[in-house]
Design a protein around this motif. Structure first.
Motif, PDB file in Angstrom:
ATOM      1  N   VAL A 101      11.646  -3.543  -1.111  1.00  0.00           N
ATOM      2  CA  VAL A 101      12.286  -4.267  -0.004  1.00  0.00           C
ATOM      3  C   VAL A 101      13.468  -3.462   0.534  1.00  0.00           C
ATOM      4  O   VAL A 101      13.631  -3.299   1.749  1.00  0.00           O
ATOM      5  CB  VAL A 101      12.735  -5.684  -0.457  1.00  0.00           C
ATOM      6  CG1 VAL A 101      13.641  -6.347   0.566  1.00  0.00           C
ATOM      7  CG2 VAL A 101      11.520  -6.571  -0.706  1.00  0.00           C
ATOM      8  N   ASP A 102      14.265  -2.924  -0.373  1.00  0.00           N
ATOM      9  CA  ASP A 102      15.419  -2.108   0.046  1.00  0.00           C
ATOM     10  C   ASP A 102      14.981  -0.894   0.857  1.00  0.00           C
ATOM     11  O   ASP A 102      15.627  -0.532   1.847  1.00  0.00           O
ATOM     12  CB  ASP A 102      16.227  -1.651  -1.183  1.00  0.00           C
ATOM     13  CG  ASP A 102      16.962  -2.819  -1.837  1.00  0.00           C
ATOM     14  OD1 ASP A 102      17.134  -3.851  -1.148  1.00  0.00           O
ATOM     15  OD2 ASP A 102      17.340  -2.708  -3.019  1.00  0.00           O
ATOM     16  N   GLY A 134      14.184 -13.696   2.939  1.00  0.00           N
ATOM     17  CA  GLY A 134      14.663 -12.332   3.106  1.00  0.00           C
ATOM     18  C   GLY A 134      15.510 -12.171   4.354  1.00  0.00           C
ATOM     19  O   GLY A 134      16.066 -13.135   4.866  1.00  0.00           O
ATOM     20  N   SER A 135      15.565 -10.928   4.844  1.00  0.00           N
ATOM     21  CA  SER A 135      16.426 -10.611   5.990  1.00  0.00           C
ATOM     22  C   SER A 135      15.613 -10.595   7.273  1.00  0.00           C
ATOM     23  O   SER A 135      14.422 -10.342   7.276  1.00  0.00           O
ATOM     24  CB  SER A 135      17.072  -9.253   5.803  1.00  0.00           C
ATOM     25  OG  SER A 135      17.779  -9.240   4.600  1.00  0.00           O
ATOM     26  N   ARG A 136      16.363 -10.866   8.344  1.00  0.00           N
ATOM     27  CA  ARG A 136      15.756 -10.928   9.665  1.00  0.00           C
ATOM     28  C   ARG A 136      16.372  -9.788  10.475  1.00  0.00           C
ATOM     29  O   ARG A 136      17.596  -9.703  10.598  1.00  0.00           O
ATOM     30  CB  ARG A 136      16.120 -12.281  10.245  1.00  0.00           C
ATOM     31  CG  ARG A 136      15.547 -12.662  11.572  1.00  0.00           C
ATOM     32  CD  ARG A 136      16.039 -14.066  11.863  1.00  0.00           C
ATOM     33  NE  ARG A 136      15.524 -14.612  13.094  1.00  0.00           N
ATOM     34  CZ  ARG A 136      16.137 -14.492  14.265  1.00  0.00           C
ATOM     35  NH1 ARG A 136      17.263 -13.820  14.363  1.00  0.00           N
ATOM     36  NH2 ARG A 136      15.609 -15.053  15.337  1.00  0.00           N
ATOM     37  N   TYR A 137      15.525  -8.916  11.012  1.00  0.00           N
ATOM     38  CA  TYR A 137      16.008  -7.777  11.792  1.00  0.00           C
ATOM     39  C   TYR A 137      15.551  -7.890  13.231  1.00  0.00           C
ATOM     40  O   TYR A 137      14.510  -8.485  13.513  1.00  0.00           O
ATOM     41  CB  TYR A 137      15.458  -6.462  11.219  1.00  0.00           C
ATOM     42  CG  TYR A 137      16.185  -5.988   9.986  1.00  0.00           C
ATOM     43  CD1 TYR A 137      17.268  -5.112  10.094  1.00  0.00           C
ATOM     44  CD2 TYR A 137      15.798  -6.409   8.732  1.00  0.00           C
ATOM     45  CE1 TYR A 137      17.934  -4.674   8.967  1.00  0.00           C
ATOM     46  CE2 TYR A 137      16.462  -5.982   7.598  1.00  0.00           C
ATOM     47  CZ  TYR A 137      17.533  -5.111   7.723  1.00  0.00           C
ATOM     48  OH  TYR A 137      18.200  -4.677   6.619  1.00  0.00           O
ATOM     49  N   ILE A 153      11.767  -8.650  13.118  1.00  0.00           N
ATOM     50  CA  ILE A 153      11.099  -8.247  11.885  1.00  0.00           C
ATOM     51  C   ILE A 153      11.710  -9.029  10.724  1.00  0.00           C
ATOM     52  O   ILE A 153      12.932  -9.096  10.590  1.00  0.00           O
ATOM     53  CB  ILE A 153      11.252  -6.730  11.609  1.00  0.00           C
ATOM     54  CG1 ILE A 153      10.860  -5.922  12.836  1.00  0.00           C
ATOM     55  CG2 ILE A 153      10.435  -6.305  10.395  1.00  0.00           C
ATOM     56  CD1 ILE A 153      12.004  -5.455  13.687  1.00  0.00           C
ATOM     57  N   LYS A 154      10.851  -9.623   9.914  1.00  0.00           N
ATOM     58  CA  LYS A 154      11.348 -10.371   8.769  1.00  0.00           C
ATOM     59  C   LYS A 154      10.705  -9.836   7.504  1.00  0.00           C
ATOM     60  O   LYS A 154       9.481  -9.903   7.351  1.00  0.00           O
ATOM     61  CB  LYS A 154      11.019 -11.854   8.923  1.00  0.00           C
ATOM     62  CG  LYS A 154      11.768 -12.478  10.081  1.00  0.00           C
ATOM     63  CD  LYS A 154      11.225 -13.840  10.373  1.00  0.00           C
ATOM     64  CE  LYS A 154      11.723 -14.317  11.719  1.00  0.00           C
ATOM     65  NZ  LYS A 154      11.003 -15.497  12.159  1.00  0.00           N
ATOM     66  N   VAL A 155      11.538  -9.282   6.643  1.00  0.00           N
ATOM     67  CA  VAL A 155      11.042  -8.740   5.388  1.00  0.00           C
ATOM     68  C   VAL A 155      11.392  -9.747   4.298  1.00  0.00           C
ATOM     69  O   VAL A 155      12.570 -10.032   4.070  1.00  0.00           O
ATOM     70  CB  VAL A 155      11.690  -7.378   5.075  1.00  0.00           C
ATOM     71  CG1 VAL A 155      11.103  -6.796   3.795  1.00  0.00           C
ATOM     72  CG2 VAL A 155      11.499  -6.417   6.236  1.00  0.00           C
ATOM     73  N   SER A 166       6.347  -9.874   1.929  1.00  0.00           N
ATOM     74  CA  SER A 166       5.741 -10.202   3.217  1.00  0.00           C
ATOM     75  C   SER A 166       6.543  -9.537   4.326  1.00  0.00           C
ATOM     76  O   SER A 166       7.768  -9.428   4.235  1.00  0.00           O
ATOM     77  CB  SER A 166       5.726 -11.721   3.422  1.00  0.00           C
ATOM     78  OG  SER A 166       7.029 -12.194   3.661  1.00  0.00           O
ATOM     79  N   VAL A 167       5.838  -9.097   5.354  1.00  0.00           N
ATOM     80  CA  VAL A 167       6.514  -8.576   6.550  1.00  0.00           C
ATOM     81  C   VAL A 167       5.942  -9.309   7.751  1.00  0.00           C
ATOM     82  O   VAL A 167       4.732  -9.368   7.932  1.00  0.00           O
ATOM     83  CB  VAL A 167       6.339  -7.045   6.692  1.00  0.00           C
ATOM     84  CG1 VAL A 167       6.780  -6.580   8.070  1.00  0.00           C
ATOM     85  CG2 VAL A 167       7.148  -6.313   5.643  1.00  0.00           C
TER      86      VAL A 167
END
Lengths: 211, 209
Positions: free
Chosen positions: A21-22, A111-114, A121-123, A136-137
């Motif tokens: 993920v990182d 997770g984070s939202r970009y 994009i959500k990872v 998940s992406v």
């Protein structure tokens, strides 16, 4: 709400889920994507208790998405779906003698939202009973609602940070007639998450009863 | 196109334990105008609001016990508005200190796929009717004056017949459990409507024939 694609990203060899993920975060930031908060998609599973009819009871899924925080989505696999407000959860509590919550089967992706230009994009890390099951992406192309018109662009964008593990056109779109647009209520997105969750559930515990 | 930033996490649970406080009564058709006139004077100053709703009552029968009842309502005057799904719990009428009937209540706004979805859940439609009338508000109180009509051909809301020569009058408040003071306000409001209409605490379990 634009066109979304939800896919599973394999854990990189020799790395943990968190490390993978990182790595994805780093790649997105290198592209110029900006982090904009976090997200969460969850899914509860219910099954009908009174099996009075001869047919086997279907599973009922109740899902939430932080992108639509006041709504909740209830669906039967391959069957009708209902978009309701958050009080539907209270109703399910009232219905507990007819629909039992399979508590150990709550799945969520957090997770984070970009944001990168027109893309969101959500990872997320997919967890089930507090163990990480996968990654998940979700990629959303906001300005377009016709999957056929922007799929190639989305694919190219996904290649830029996912490399070779770019998915095929999601089956929710493939099943639709050419040129038909995605509905604004995020049902297509949630259907994709549900497919992914079910896949990850079965992957980790082979042979066991998913209920 | 700018997507909004996410600041709120999913709200799971909704509003737990809301109670409906209810008083009911009826007026004959001839008395409708004077009641509406009185309500316009007493209630909050708002645009007169009328409605025409189609209500379907669904039952889910389990292996034992009473069937689980859900009420699905849609507006015939605003066909694109969401459906309204309602669960009503057992009514508490015994407590003499309360001036209104009290019952647990869950209101859910839902998409138009509701009938199909309820069918899939195992619910079956028991009966349906059309209700049309007027809505008034006074603070948190809601006053509904409505005419109930039976549907002659299942599903056809055009072909209806009035159930009676009177209008149903309902005074209700939604409040979290334990806020019994609202029933005081309701009683004093009901007093002001006398003698046009007598609003009472009616036990639905005693109404069954």
């Amino acid at each position: 709400m634009g066109v979304t694609c939800v896919c599973q990203v394999p854990v990189a060899e020799g790395k943990s889920v968190q490390q993978t993920v990182d790595m994805l975060h780093k790649k997105l930031e290198q592209l110029g994507a900006v982090k904009q908060g976090s997200f969460c998609v969850d899914c509860e599973t219910y099954h009908a208790t009174g099996n009075s009819s001869s047919q086997p009871s279907k599973l009922l899924y109740v899902m939430h998405n932080s992108e639509t925080p006041l709504s909740c989505l209830a669906l039967f696999e391959g069957g009708p779906c209902l978009i309701a407000d958050a009080n539907f959860d209270v109703l399910m509590v009232k219905l507990k003698s007819h629909f039992q919550n399979a508590k150990g089967h709550k799945v969520e992706s957090r997770g984070s939202r970009y944001r990168y230009c027109d893309f969101l994009i959500k990872v997320g890390t997919v967890t089930m009973s507090s163990s990480a099951r996968g990654i998940s992406v979700e990629v959303e192309y906001c300005p377009c609602v016709v999957p056929g018109d922007c799929w190639n662009l989305m694919k190219e964008f996904m290649q830029s940070f996912l490399g070779p593990s770019v998915p095929e056109l999601p089956s929710v779109f493939a099943a639709k007639p050419e040129g038909l647009f995605a509905p604004a209520d995020c049902v297509d997105t949630m259907t994709q998450y549900l497919e992914l969750f079910n896949k990850l559930r079965k992957l980790q515990i082979p042979g066991s009863n998913v209920r | 196109m700018e997507a909004p930033p996410v600041t709120v996490m999913p709200v799971t649970g909704g509003t737990i334990n809301m109670m409906e406080y209810l008083l009911q009564g009826s007026v004959l058709d001839q008395a409708l105008e004077s009641l509406l006139h009185r309500l316009r004077g007493l209630c909050d100053n708002m645009e007169p609001e009328t409605f025409t709703d189609h209500e379907l009552v669904y039952l889910l029968k389990g292996q034992q016990g009473n069937p689980f009842i859900l009420r699905a309502r849609r507006s015939l005057s605003h066909p694109t508005a969401p459906w309204h799904l309602r669960y009503l719990g057992q009514s508490e009428v015994g407590d003499k200190s309360r001036h209104a009937l009290v019952r647990n209540c869950v209101d859910v706004a839902a998409s138009h796929s509701l009938p199909e979805f309820l069918n899939e859940m195992g619910f079956r439609m028991d009966h349906e009717f059309v209700s049309n009338g007027h809505i008034f508000r006074k603070g948190a109180m809601k006053i509904v004056v409505s005419k109930l009509s039976r549907i002659l051909v299942p599903g056809n809301t055009e072909n209806t017949e009035h159930l009676s020569l009177s209008y149903l009058v309902e005074l209700s408040v939604l409040a979290p459990a334990g806020q019994d003071t609202v029933s005081e306000d309701m009683r004093s409001f009901a007093e002001q409507l006398k003698p046009l209409v007598h609003l009472e605490k009616i036990d639905p379990s005693k109404q069954r024939h």
